[in-house]
Enzyme design. Structure first.
Site, PDB file in Angstrom:
ATOM      1  N   THR A 115       0.945  -1.274  -0.008  1.00 21.61           N
ATOM      2  CA  THR A 115       0.062  -0.042  -0.009  1.00 21.61           C
ATOM      3  C   THR A 115       0.782   1.280   0.084  1.00 21.61           C
ATOM      4  OG1 THR A 115      -1.585   1.086   1.371  1.00 21.61           O
ATOM      5  CG2 THR A 115      -0.162  -0.525   2.535  1.00 21.61           C
ATOM      6  N   ASP A 116       0.533   2.292  -0.370  1.00 20.39           N
ATOM      7  CA  ASP A 116       0.928   3.527  -0.346  1.00 20.39           C
ATOM      8  C   ASP A 116       0.965   4.077   1.204  1.00 20.39           C
ATOM      9  OD1 ASP A 116      -1.598   4.350  -0.004  1.00 20.39           O
ATOM     10  OD2 ASP A 116      -1.857   5.856  -1.588  1.00 20.39           O
ATOM     11  N   GLU A 117       0.242   3.411   2.074  1.00 15.05           N
ATOM     12  CA  GLU A 117       0.318   4.185   3.447  1.00 15.05           C
ATOM     13  C   GLU A 117       1.537   3.960   4.332  1.00 15.05           C
ATOM     14  OE1 GLU A 117      -3.592   3.413   5.620  1.00 15.05           O
ATOM     15  OE2 GLU A 117      -4.423   3.236   3.649  1.00 15.05           O
TER      16      GLU A 117
ATOM     17  N   TYR B  79      -1.889  -0.458  10.779  1.00 12.47           N
ATOM     18  CA  TYR B  79      -1.872  -1.262   9.689  1.00 12.47           C
ATOM     19  C   TYR B  79      -0.796  -0.891   8.812  1.00 12.47           C
ATOM     20  CZ  TYR B  79      -3.260  -1.647   4.797  1.00 12.47           C
ATOM     21  OH  TYR B  79      -3.259  -1.930   3.361  1.00 12.47           O
TER      22      TYR B  79
ATOM     23  N   LYS C 180       2.310  -3.301   7.472  1.00 12.03           N
ATOM     24  CA  LYS C 180       2.394  -3.439   5.961  1.00 12.03           C
ATOM     25  C   LYS C 180       4.051  -2.956   5.568  1.00 12.03           C
ATOM     26  CE  LYS C 180       0.482  -4.650   2.884  1.00 12.03           C
ATOM     27  NZ  LYS C 180      -0.082  -5.907   2.263  1.00 12.03           N
TER      28      LYS C 180
HETATM   29  P1  NAD Z   1      -9.201  -7.721   2.136  1.00  9.70           P
HETATM   30  O1  NAD Z   1      -9.317  -7.270   3.751  1.00  9.70           O
HETATM   31  O2  NAD Z   1     -10.554  -7.565   1.522  1.00  9.70           O
HETATM   32  O3  NAD Z   1      -9.081  -9.099   2.058  1.00  9.70           O
HETATM   33  C1  NAD Z   1      -7.948  -9.818   2.670  1.00  9.70           C
HETATM   34  C2  NAD Z   1      -8.145 -11.291   2.473  1.00  9.70           C
HETATM   35  O4  NAD Z   1      -7.013 -11.794   2.936  1.00  9.70           O
HETATM   36  C3  NAD Z   1      -9.555 -12.019   2.995  1.00  9.70           C
HETATM   37  O5  NAD Z   1      -9.944 -12.906   1.873  1.00  9.70           O
HETATM   38  C4  NAD Z   1      -9.033 -12.665   4.236  1.00  9.70           C
HETATM   39  O6  NAD Z   1      -9.756 -13.804   4.425  1.00  9.70           O
HETATM   40  C5  NAD Z   1      -7.621 -13.064   3.841  1.00  9.70           C
HETATM   41  N1  NAD Z   1      -6.758 -13.411   4.869  1.00  9.70           N
HETATM   42  C6  NAD Z   1      -6.372 -12.480   6.109  1.00  9.70           C
HETATM   43  N2  NAD Z   1      -5.725 -13.248   6.879  1.00  9.70           N
HETATM   44  C7  NAD Z   1      -5.494 -14.267   6.440  1.00  9.70           C
HETATM   45  C8  NAD Z   1      -4.086 -15.242   6.713  1.00  9.70           C
HETATM   46  N3  NAD Z   1      -3.590 -15.370   7.981  1.00  9.70           N
HETATM   47  N4  NAD Z   1      -4.153 -16.566   6.100  1.00  9.70           N
HETATM   48  C9  NAD Z   1      -4.936 -16.423   4.792  1.00  9.70           C
HETATM   49  N5  NAD Z   1      -5.672 -15.269   4.387  1.00  9.70           N
HETATM   50  C10 NAD Z   1      -5.970 -14.599   5.107  1.00  9.70           C
HETATM   51  O7  NAD Z   1      -8.021  -6.904   1.649  1.00  9.70           O
HETATM   52  P2  NAD Z   1      -8.059  -6.093   0.227  1.00  9.70           P
HETATM   53  O8  NAD Z   1      -8.505  -4.679   0.296  1.00  9.70           O
HETATM   54  O9  NAD Z   1      -8.418  -7.076  -0.598  1.00  9.70           O
HETATM   55  O10 NAD Z   1      -6.406  -5.806   0.338  1.00  9.70           O
HETATM   56  C11 NAD Z   1      -5.618  -6.972  -0.299  1.00  9.70           C
HETATM   57  C12 NAD Z   1      -4.030  -6.456  -0.196  1.00  9.70           C
HETATM   58  O11 NAD Z   1      -3.745  -5.364  -1.014  1.00  9.70           O
HETATM   59  C13 NAD Z   1      -3.938  -6.278   1.371  1.00  9.70           C
HETATM   60  O12 NAD Z   1      -2.338  -6.751   1.268  1.00  9.70           O
HETATM   61  C14 NAD Z   1      -3.605  -4.826   1.415  1.00  9.70           C
HETATM   62  O13 NAD Z   1      -2.595  -4.519   2.148  1.00  9.70           O
HETATM   63  C15 NAD Z   1      -3.348  -4.276  -0.277  1.00  9.70           C
HETATM   64  N6  NAD Z   1      -3.825  -2.889  -0.557  1.00  9.70           N
HETATM   65  C16 NAD Z   1      -5.128  -2.786  -0.393  1.00  9.70           C
HETATM   66  C17 NAD Z   1      -5.612  -1.551  -0.866  1.00  9.70           C
HETATM   67  C18 NAD Z   1      -7.157  -1.283  -0.664  1.00  9.70           C
HETATM   68  O14 NAD Z   1      -7.413   0.087  -1.252  1.00  9.70           O
HETATM   69  N7  NAD Z   1      -7.906  -2.170  -0.591  1.00  9.70           N
HETATM   70  C19 NAD Z   1      -4.790  -0.555  -1.631  1.00  9.70           C
HETATM   71  C20 NAD Z   1      -3.528  -0.778  -1.635  1.00  9.70           C
HETATM   72  C21 NAD Z   1      -3.155  -2.279  -1.136  1.00  9.70           C
HETATM   73  P1  TYD Z   2     -10.860   3.782   4.194  1.00 14.45           P
HETATM   74  O1  TYD Z   2     -11.739   3.280   3.296  1.00 14.45           O
HETATM   75  O2  TYD Z   2     -10.793   3.306   5.670  1.00 14.45           O
HETATM   76  O3  TYD Z   2      -9.236   3.634   3.469  1.00 14.45           O
HETATM   77  P2  TYD Z   2      -7.637   4.118   4.294  1.00 14.45           P
HETATM   78  O4  TYD Z   2      -7.988   4.588   5.516  1.00 14.45           O
HETATM   79  O5  TYD Z   2      -7.115   3.138   4.121  1.00 14.45           O
HETATM   80  O6  TYD Z   2      -7.485   5.283   3.185  1.00 14.45           O
HETATM   81  O7  TYD Z   2     -10.957   5.504   4.292  1.00 14.45           O
HETATM   82  C1  TYD Z   2     -10.835   6.231   3.259  1.00 14.45           C
HETATM   83  C2  TYD Z   2     -11.012   7.873   3.707  1.00 14.45           C
HETATM   84  O8  TYD Z   2     -12.399   7.974   4.220  1.00 14.45           O
HETATM   85  C3  TYD Z   2     -10.127   7.932   5.024  1.00 14.45           C
HETATM   86  O9  TYD Z   2      -9.494   9.210   4.938  1.00 14.45           O
HETATM   87  C4  TYD Z   2     -10.996   7.877   6.242  1.00 14.45           C
HETATM   88  C5  TYD Z   2     -12.079   8.179   5.700  1.00 14.45           C
HETATM   89  N1  TYD Z   2     -13.668   7.667   6.152  1.00 14.45           N
HETATM   90  C6  TYD Z   2     -14.660   8.357   6.746  1.00 14.45           C
HETATM   91  O10 TYD Z   2     -14.515   9.669   6.617  1.00 14.45           O
HETATM   92  N2  TYD Z   2     -15.594   7.629   7.337  1.00 14.45           N
HETATM   93  C7  TYD Z   2     -15.947   6.157   7.214  1.00 14.45           C
HETATM   94  O11 TYD Z   2     -16.777   5.797   7.922  1.00 14.45           O
HETATM   95  C8  TYD Z   2     -14.725   5.738   6.882  1.00 14.45           C
HETATM   96  C9  TYD Z   2     -14.697   4.081   7.035  1.00 14.45           C
HETATM   97  C10 TYD Z   2     -13.613   6.316   6.364  1.00 14.45           C
END
Ligand code: NAD
Ligand code: TYD
Length: 368
Positions: free
Chosen positions: A137-139, A163, A167
């Site tokens: 992630t970019d975070e 988080y 990461k």
């Molecule tokens: P998500 O929370 O929707 O899915 C995570 C998946 O991992 C789930 O299916 C869960 O069952 C599985 N999981 C959790 N713990 C596990 C374990 N111990 N063993 C096996 N499986 C396990 O997450 P997402 O939003 O799809 O993100 C996927 C990846 O991409 C993550 O690594 C996250 O850090 C990264 N990422 C997410 C975003 C975003 O905006 N969602 C952006 C950049 C990077």
């Molecule tokens: P989120 O989807 O949790 O992603 P991230 O924190 O990983 O960027 O949140 C996106 C943005 O929206 C973040 O600035 C927090 C804000 N947010 C709210 O304002 N209200 C909410 O209920 C949630 C879940 C997020």
């Protein structure tokens, strides 16, 4: 699964993972074994369309289970591991960080270590072609001021939430496995994703569902935090590109060039829901409620994705406005999926995260 050309995906039942698995099977002739623990965030319904597909197999299990991972690698002999599995929600990491350190740090370490043992057993073309792609992630880069340049691959790490810190730890381990052992590891750092199958604890699906049901739309703080949104299918295409053409040991930033303030995103969602589901009083914007901010809330994220564009030729295909419209429509057209994810665990989380978040008086804060 009896297919010669295959990859192992972890976390393939989650939001991005399931979009990736579907896209992989559609865009390649290679097979997928999906290792997923099915935590609250994992949803087999995302992959229901693959029932009976001979190129897809599922294994429920934990990435922290070294014996299981070792056995799967020995039996399957994948040409790559694409590692999505993680705890992924910042608010949950604030309430209960333990699972983040366990899965994101120890789980990634376990996977890297078993991958190294497996890779060392390979020879010739199989060994040369093997890749471990770590999805991050970019975070990990922390937060930006309004005028700061966007995150690039050499921006120093400065994670601010448990988080992001977990990461960052996993990214460092991935890096070390390349530098120390020469293992062909690639890391991608992507901005916020949105699209089908996202669990409705995250901003965009939460706001869509609450707007549909006429519930309050909880905007944290002043609503001016900025995120750089990327449609999930563009992220999946970028990962396929990095797997195919990326240079081992490199990291690639992935972003949508779509910075938006949260309040603008929520207003747009309100307007789209009003348009697609008129009635019920209309004017979903009236549901917006400013609530107590997230502790340590990063102000702005923005990704500079010129490296992946220049070196590998990837660019996002979707514009934010059209992608958000598609996403709202997808949620409106899948009420059974929504019913299915709204388990007791989901309701308990909503209760825990929002019940004690006091509403802020927007007029006094000069927000309205
Ligand atoms: P998500 O929370 O929707 O899915 C995570 C998946 O991992 C789930 O299916 C869960 O069952 C599985 N999981 C959790 N713990 C596990 C374990 N111990 N063993 C096996 N499986 C396990 O997450 P997402 O939003 O799809 O993100 C996927 C990846 O991409 C993550 O690594 C996250 O850090 C990264 N990422 C997410 C975003 C975003 O905006 N969602 C952006 C950049 C990077
Ligand atoms: P989120 O989807 O949790 O992603 P991230 O924190 O990983 O960027 O949140 C996106 C943005 O929206 C973040 O600035 C927090 C804000 N947010 C709210 O304002 N209200 C909410 O209920 C949630 C879940 C997020």
């Amino acid at each position: 699964m009896n297919v010669r050309d295959s990859i192992l995906v972890t976390g393939g039942a989650g939001f991005i993972g399931s979009n990736f698995v579907l896209g992989w099977l559609e865009n390649t002739s290679s097979a997928v074994l999906n290792l997923d623990l099915l935590t609250y965030a994992g949803n087999p319904a995302n992959l229901a369309s693959l029932d009976g597909n001979s190129r897809y197999a599922f294994q429920r299990g934990d990435i922290c289970d070294a014996q299981l991972v070792a056995r799967l690698l020995r039996e399957q002999r994948p040409r790559a591991i694409v590692h999505f599995a993680a705890e992924s929600h910042v608010d949950r990491s604030i309430v209960a960080p333990d699972a983040f350190v366990r899965t994101n740090v120890f789980g990634t370490f376990t996977l890297l270590e078993q991958a190294r043992i497996y890779w060392n057993m390979l020879s010739g073309a199989e060994r040369d072609g093997f890749r471990f792609l770590h999805v991050s992630t970019d975070e990990v880069y922390g937060t930006l001021g309004p005028e700061d340049p966007a995150f690039h691959e050499n921006t120093p790490y400065a994670p601010n939430s448990p988080y992001a810190a977990s990461k960052a730890g996993s990214d460092h381990l991935a890096r070390a496995y390349f530098h120390t052992y020469g293992m062909p590891v690639l890391t991608t750092n992507c901005s916020n994703n949105y699209g089908p199958f996202q669990f409705p604890e995250k901003l965009i699906p939460l706001m869509i569902l609450n707007a549909l049901e006429g519930k309050p739309l909880p905007v944290y703080g002043d609503g001016k935090n900025v995120r750089d949104w990327l449609y999930v299918e563009d992220h999946c295409a970028a990962i396929r590109t990095v797997l195919e053409k990326g240079r081992p040991g490199e990291t690639y930033n992935i972003g949508g060039n779509s910075e938006r303030a949260n309040i603008d995103v929520v207003n747009t969602i309100c307007d789209l829901v009003d348009e697609m589901r008129p009635g019920a009083g209309g004017e979903r914007r009236k549901l917006i409620t400013y609530v107590q901010d997230r502790p340590g809330h990063d102000r702005r994220y923005a990704i500079d994705a010129t490296k992946i564009a220049r070196e590998l030729g990837w660019k996002p295909a979707e514009r934010f406005e059209s992608g958000l419209r598609k996403t709202v429509r997808w949620y409106l057209e899948h009420p059974e999926w929504i019913e299915n994810v709204r388990t007791g665990a989901y309701r308990a989380w909503i209760e825990q995260n929002y019940a004690e978040r006091a509403e802020i008086e927007p007029v006094r804060q000069g927000l309205k």
